[in-house]
Design an enzyme around this catalytic site. Sequence first.
Site, short mmCIF file in Angstrom:
data_model
loop_
_atom_site.label_atom_id
_atom_site.label_comp_id
_atom_site.label_asym_id
_atom_site.label_seq_id
_atom_site.Cartn_x
_atom_site.Cartn_y
_atom_site.Cartn_z
N SER A 1 99.77 41.63 18.40
CA SER A 1 100.19 40.59 19.33
C SER A 1 101.41 41.08 20.13
O SER A 1 101.33 42.14 20.76
CB SER A 1 100.47 39.29 18.58
N ASP B 1 89.19 36.15 20.16
CA ASP B 1 90.62 35.92 20.26
C ASP B 1 90.86 35.10 21.53
O ASP B 1 90.83 35.64 22.63
CB ASP B 1 91.37 37.25 20.33
N HIS C 1 92.40 36.17 16.57
CA HIS C 1 93.60 36.93 16.91
C HIS C 1 94.01 37.87 15.78
O HIS C 1 94.07 37.48 14.62
CB HIS C 1 94.74 35.95 17.20
#
Length: 613
Positions: free
Chosen positions: A214, A330, A361
């Site tokens: 991320s 995601d 994710h």
Amino acid sequence: MKKLTLLIAGIFLIGVLFAQEMQPAKPVFENGEAQIVKAFEDPDMWIREDLWVETEFDSDGDGKPDRMHVDVTRPRQTETEGLKLPVVYNTSPYFAGTAGNNPEYFWNVNHEIGEKPKQYTYPPEIKRRGGRPIISKGHVNTWVPRGYIVVHSSSPGTSLSDGSPTVGGENESLAPKAVIDWLCGRAKGYKTRTGNEEVNAYWSTGKVGMTGTSYNGTLPLAAATTGVDGLEAIIPVAPNTSYYHYYRSNGLVRSPGGYMGEDIDVLFDFIHSGDLDKRAYAREQVRDTEMRNGMDRITGDYNDFWAGRDYLNQMGPMKAALLMSHGFNDWNVMPEHSFRIYEAAKAKGIPTQIYYHQNGHGGPPPMTIMNRWFTRYLHEVENGVENDPVAWIVREDDERDNPTPYKDYPNPDASPVKFYLSKGAPEKGGLSTTPTRKQGKETLVDNYSFSSEALAKAEYTGHRLIYVTPVLKEDVHISGKPVIAIKAASSKPAVNLSVYLVSLPWQESRSPRRPVKITDNLITRGWADLQNYKSLTESKPLKAGKFYEMTFELQPDDQVIKAGQQIGLMIFSSDKEFTLHPEPGTKLTVDLDGTSIEIPVVGGAGAYKKAVE
């Protein structure tokens, strides 16, 4: 005599074992992968220390170069035996804690499109967690036993690092660059935040790899775009590669999945955990001036502010080998983020691989793939990784550590198949490769209170239009980015436009503990602002009833649609989970004869024709 022989053999064996124990510890490789080394695997024998690395910028306005807080975890042999090892480096704005995900501190999305939103409530001050010398324990148990040193650093304006967060600004690229320069002997490190006693990375080989997930996966790419020497390889996992693509979509103000009302200034407040006495400067200069003047939450247009936070625009100097990882489902950091960088890196001739799974994710590549990548580029072991498959796709029913290899992504055997619409509202219309003209126009009425799942499942509703293929008699493999060309009119000057590809009929739950979700039936989706039909940088109010033509891509995907299903194109307006929520009632009219969608099918039109005949 026999006892004497056994005694001599025993003494010899002890001598051999003793000699092995006395040999200097070093990395060991088998089958092209770094192995766990017994001498490196005891955490009690690791050296942990922290320091501050001086950067070339001042982002907190105190007139001095910012210093980044860094921690190091290394095998003791780097001190006792003079062993030098490569580095796995992870940097983050999250290490000191965050403001939390309270919707009270997000923008209110319940207003008309183009209307100036009311200011959100500021979150309370972040109280830093953790203590010295450990910034994070992440990655150490994986990489230190395999013959690497693990380094962490806190991003500017977070934890014990100087500076201000900029959420994609230049200092967030230059901060990890400075740490890499220090690891390679080109920058200065200090024992304290303000002192002058220097620390050197004498244990580093000068070969650095970065990874993270991320935001922590974004920063390896940010560092790589500087072209810094010594950064040999990166493994970004679900990275945000463009803050425009994260908070906007084809001119539309659109939230990341699960974070309705978040925007770049909200993320600033979410991570700003640095010195209390320096926060006021950062808020005034970065959040309240640069961000608020640039982010344009009213029109959603692309501009210089967003262009400066798009790493695709900064890839010129990049040379680090890239192993990209992402999930096709995601909907926070969407799969286009990885794909756009993968394509650009491949075009530059950079060693590149991509790994996609079918989940949400996060989710790094299997350890074997990561190990081979870092072994090749950090330890310089010729393991032939450059001859490995370029693309790894986890198929629908497989485990994430068992991907299927492909020559590339999208699948080289995929080609676009064009589908046309035939009328059917408020029930289902048709989706066919044969154009049927004079289908006319169909209208839906916007109402954000209906979820995309409810709209897809509905047999009869005036709040969406849906067009389906015949039932598939054979599986159809989709690989790549569908492209829709739509001709539509709005009853108001602005309208949300949401487009989904779904697999129907709706799947039944396999377990009472796990209800079916939209992602179980979702192929892919996309959003756009019809006001941006001509340009992403300039939107114009729509004239009521006038038809406009717009073409845009949906998110990339790789999915096998099973026999017995139908592929459905669903068009609706406000998306409850992603877009603004204007007052219900806007009418969106679609000209069916002027609307089509191209879907990339493995085997092309021939494979699709065979599947439906």
